[in-house]
Design a protein around this motif. Structure first.
Motif, short mmCIF file in Angstrom:
data_model
loop_
_atom_site.label_atom_id
_atom_site.label_comp_id
_atom_site.label_asym_id
_atom_site.label_seq_id
_atom_site.Cartn_x
_atom_site.Cartn_y
_atom_site.Cartn_z
N GLU A 1 -37.62 68.68 18.95
CA GLU A 1 -37.48 70.09 19.27
C GLU A 1 -36.16 70.39 19.97
O GLU A 1 -35.67 69.60 20.77
CB GLU A 1 -38.64 70.53 20.18
N LYS A 2 -35.63 71.59 19.69
CA LYS A 2 -34.34 71.96 20.26
C LYS A 2 -34.42 72.15 21.77
O LYS A 2 -33.41 72.03 22.47
CB LYS A 2 -33.83 73.24 19.59
N SER A 3 -35.61 72.42 22.29
CA SER A 3 -35.74 72.52 23.74
C SER A 3 -35.39 71.19 24.41
O SER A 3 -34.88 71.16 25.53
CB SER A 3 -37.16 72.93 24.12
N ARG A 4 -35.64 70.10 23.72
CA ARG A 4 -35.31 68.78 24.24
C ARG A 4 -33.80 68.57 24.27
O ARG A 4 -33.26 68.00 25.22
CB ARG A 4 -35.98 67.70 23.41
N LYS B 1 -31.68 70.96 24.58
CA LYS B 1 -31.21 71.80 25.68
C LYS B 1 -31.26 71.06 27.01
O LYS B 1 -30.34 71.15 27.83
CB LYS B 1 -32.05 73.08 25.77
N ASP B 2 -32.33 70.32 27.22
CA ASP B 2 -32.46 69.57 28.47
C ASP B 2 -31.39 68.49 28.57
O ASP B 2 -30.84 68.22 29.65
CB ASP B 2 -33.85 68.94 28.56
N LYS C 1 -28.08 70.16 29.42
CA LYS C 1 -28.04 70.55 30.84
C LYS C 1 -27.74 69.34 31.72
O LYS C 1 -26.91 69.42 32.64
CB LYS C 1 -29.38 71.18 31.25
#
Length: 353
Positions: A108-111, A113-114, A117
């Motif tokens: 997932e793209k949320s991963r 993103k982390d 960051k």
């Protein structure tokens, strides 16, 4: 020297990658990263072989937690190679100098993103490592395991990082065959200015990997493509560096080290040419000055080649000449020629440093 594509310069530890920086040579350890002692020993071997940047695999949390102890014991910039579990990248980012992710298996793209960051907080770059064999499903379905699919994946993931305000990026596009690898790099190169890491993945044992890498990486370097590179050889460490340095030198992409010209063996040879060249390679390996040297075994080609070399041996029967810039500086017996030759090379190298 080859004119390289202008690229953005990033830093992996203290090593500049891209821009006008020299093309760096990388390698990767094959020990379990959690085995700190073995991993540090391999990294030190690579350091003394001339490696610029080293990468280690981080398949689980025990490996990720070992990175701090490894980093404290080495001097080479350290890259963490992350697959599947994005949480390992978050731990690694606290310690290492670069994170390598394969977009095809992070999820997932949320991963992602982390991960971005975490890298932003420590000001370390991310390498987007696209492999033909593990493309995201949408690109594999549309293009298959092709150069076009690799480029589509790379462009998508570059834009994703850019949209997050992250541009300390380098990119690799690897396939296990030369043709797809070269095609993918050529297709992507005009589309952005990020530095490229070159490599033919899963290249095989020493013989096959050397041939594949010389063709693939050499072709790209001659095109002016490439800012850092790895020659992937099964079960080798120092040899990856030796072959990589040779590809850089012999392609003209790096202006350092001796270009040794020696004739092929044939029935005209009047000296033990094989032993002489082996000894010369061993005794001049440390020299970084960009010199052309010639070691020729018979009168047919010897003088002509020697006249165009910086330093040369022109063998005859039982004796020969040592020449510098085409001028004879010594006529000696065969057994004395190599010593004199090496002396002259070292003197010239000192004057060219």
């Amino acid at each position: 020297m080859i004119k390289r594509y202008p690229t953005k310069q990033i830093y992996v530890g203290n090593v500049p990658v891209g821009g006008d920086a020299p093309i760096s040579v990388q390698s990767m350890t094959y020990s379990r990263t959690r085995d700190v002692k073995a991993t540090v020993e391999q990294i030190n071997r690579l350091h003394f072989a001339g490696c610029d940047i080293v990468r280690v695999a981080v398949p689980d949390m025990e490996d990720a937690l070992a990175l701090r102890s490894i980093k404290e014991r080495i001097s080479l910039p350290l890259v963490a190679d992350i697959h599947f579990n994005y949480k390992l990248a978050l731990v690694a980012a606290e310690v290492v100098d670069c994170i390598r992710i394969n977009p095809g298996n992070i999820g997932e793209k949320s991963r992602v993103k982390d991960i971005v960051k975490a890298c932003q907080e420590r000001n370390i770059p991310i390498r987007i490592g696209v492999n033909a064999g593990s493309l995201e499903k949408q690109f594999d379905a549309q293009y298959g395991q092709t150069a076009e699919g690799m480029v589509a994946s790379a462009e998508y993931n570059i834009k994703f990082l850019e949209d997050l305000g992250f541009t300390d990026i380098k990119v690799s596009l690897k396939a296990s065959d030369v043709q797809r690898t070269v095609e993918a790099y050529r297709l992507l190169r005009p589309k952005n200015n990020y530095p490229f890491h070159l490599g033919v993945t899963e290249a095989g044992t020493k013989f096959h990997a050397t041939v594949k890498s010389a063709i693939g990486l050499g072709t790209l370097l001659l095109d002016g493509i490439g800012d850092t590179m790895r020659v992937s050889i099964t079960g080798e460490l120092e040899e990856e560096i030796n072959v990589g340095r040779a590809i850089l030198k012999d392609s003209g992409a790096a202006g350092e080290g001796l270009n040794i010209i020696s004739c092929p063996t044939c029935g005209r040879i009047e000296a033990d040419l094989v032993s002489a060249v082996d000894e010369i390679e061993r005794r001049t390996k440390h020299i970084k000055a960009p010199l052309n040297v010639s070691v020729m075994g018979c009168v047919v080609n010897a003088i002509g080649e020697a006249q165009h070399a910086d330093v040369a041996i022109a063998y005859g029967k039982g004796s020969g000449l040592v020449m510098v810039k085409g001028e004879v500086v010594a006529r000696l017996e065969e057994k004395e020629l190599v010593d004199k030759f090496v002396d002259e090379v070292e003197k010239m190298a000192e004057g060219n440093e």
